[in-house]
Design an enzyme around this catalytic site. Structure first.
Site, PDB file in Angstrom:
ATOM      1  N   ASP A  26       0.867  -1.170   0.000  1.00  0.00           N
ATOM      2  CA  ASP A  26       0.000   0.000   0.000  1.00  0.00           C
ATOM      3  C   ASP A  26       0.910   1.227   0.000  1.00  0.00           C
ATOM      4  O   ASP A  26       1.606   1.498   0.981  1.00  0.00           O
ATOM      5  CB  ASP A  26      -0.897  -0.016   1.244  1.00  0.00           C
ATOM      6  CG  ASP A  26      -1.842   1.180   1.282  1.00  0.00           C
ATOM      7  OD1 ASP A  26      -1.712   2.087   0.437  1.00  0.00           O
ATOM      8  OD2 ASP A  26      -2.718   1.195   2.169  1.00  0.00           O
ATOM      9  N   TYR A  69      -7.012  17.020  -8.915  1.00  0.00           N
ATOM     10  CA  TYR A  69      -6.409  16.109  -9.893  1.00  0.00           C
ATOM     11  C   TYR A  69      -5.367  16.844 -10.745  1.00  0.00           C
ATOM     12  O   TYR A  69      -4.217  16.409 -10.878  1.00  0.00           O
ATOM     13  CB  TYR A  69      -7.499  15.515 -10.787  1.00  0.00           C
ATOM     14  CG  TYR A  69      -6.971  14.577 -11.850  1.00  0.00           C
ATOM     15  CD1 TYR A  69      -6.660  13.261 -11.544  1.00  0.00           C
ATOM     16  CD2 TYR A  69      -6.789  15.007 -13.171  1.00  0.00           C
ATOM     17  CE1 TYR A  69      -6.174  12.396 -12.522  1.00  0.00           C
ATOM     18  CE2 TYR A  69      -6.307  14.160 -14.146  1.00  0.00           C
ATOM     19  CZ  TYR A  69      -6.000  12.841 -13.816  1.00  0.00           C
ATOM     20  OH  TYR A  69      -5.510  12.002 -14.786  1.00  0.00           O
TER      21      TYR A  69
END
Length: 310
Positions: free
Chosen positions: A59, A157
């Site tokens: 992760d 983003y």
């Protein structure tokens, strides 16, 4: 193109662009470490890689797991020639927020867009650099996007992609003297789970545009392999490389056998506007500044439609 003996690590390599890059590197002979969070997905990619893919559950939001990953690579492979920073955790959040302004969301959207996609790339890069600088050789590829040029999907983003490209330039500046290159790689409109959903929900006119600009993950994969095989890649350090343009330069073909076309190719524009006449248009590329209005128009339409689902 022979990458035999090369050791690569592709983060977030179990699907989409990451999977395409991992398999292309393995196909070219590299031993490829692939990270992901789901064991089943990792096992599937390892099977597809024909014995050259090493699955590694990680992760990239957890610094301790990332440190342990690079320690394992150093211990078992003794070197690292290529790091591809592709891991990204904000796909579902893009779909959920594409129709909202930044002040209509919470700070968790920033973390979803940039904790793994930006900060995670930085953390992985510093661990990779320690291995590469010791050998005075290596390449770091940051999978970025034309969204660094103008608005796409949401504010967080685009900010993250612009920062990722700036990170490429700054890391390249610090690493050049040690023989390590850093490059931003821009895939086009890649066919993934997200983009397939966008295309399904689009109007016929927009669907034609999306299909005209679509490419498979193989294009980015072959471009990454070309970069890894380039003995003079340091000349590109600190720059942006459009995957389709590099692939086309080397006559690399997409999964359907066609030569790759740049997202800024006039022929792609013709395919969207007049598909029957596209073959008459030369595959020349328009300037970068023309990309921004297209991204803004696409994003404006998404917000008008209330976003999209995945």
């Amino acid at each position: 193109m022979d990458l035999a003996g090369k050791i690569a690590l592709v983060t977030g390599g179990t699907r989409g662009v990451g999977r395409g890059i991992a398999l292309a590197l393995a196909e070219s002979g590299a031993r490829v470490w692939v990270t992901g969070r789901t064991v089943a997905d990792l096992e599937r990619v390892a099977a597809e890689g024909g014995g050259r893919v090493v699955p590694a559950r990680c992760d990239h939001a957890d610094d301790a797991q990332v440190e342990a990953l690079f320690s394992r690579v150093a211990r078992e492979s003794a070197r690292l020639d290529l790091l591809v920073n592709n891991a990204y955790s904000g796909v579902a959040d893009i779909a959920a927020t594409a129709h909202r302004k930044f002040w209509e969301t919470g700070p968790e959207v920033w973390d979803a867009m940039n904790r793994v996609g930006l900060r995670g790339a930085y953390v992985a890069s510093l661990h990779a650099a320690r291995l590469m600088v010791a050998r005075r050789s290596g390449l770091i590829v940051n999978v970025s996007s034309p969204a660094s040029l103008d608005y796409l999907f949401n504010a967080a983003y685009g900010i993250g992609k612009a920062a990722l490209d700036r990170m490429t330039r700054d890391l390249a500046f610090e690493l050049r003297a040690d023989g390590v290159a850093v490059v931003s790689l821009w895939p086009g409109f890649v066919r993934t789970e997200l983009t397939a959903e966008v295309a399904r929900e689009a109007s016929p006119a927009y669907r034609r545009i999306l299909e005209a600009y679509a490419e498979t993950p193989r294009v980015a994969g072959r471009a990454a392999a070309r970069l890894a095989a380039d003995p003079r890649v340091l000349r590109r350090s600190g720059t942006i490389v459009i995957a389709a343009e590099l692939a086309r330069r080397h006559r690399e073909r997409d999964a359907d056998g066609s030569l790759a076309l740049s997202p800024r190719s006039l022929r792609r524009l013709a395919r969207a506007a007049a598909p029957g006449l596209a073959w008459l248009v030369p595959p020349v590329n328009v300037p970068f500044w023309t990309i921004g209005p297209v991204l803004r128009a696409f994003s404006r339409r998404l917000k008008e439609r209330g976003g999209f689902r995945v």
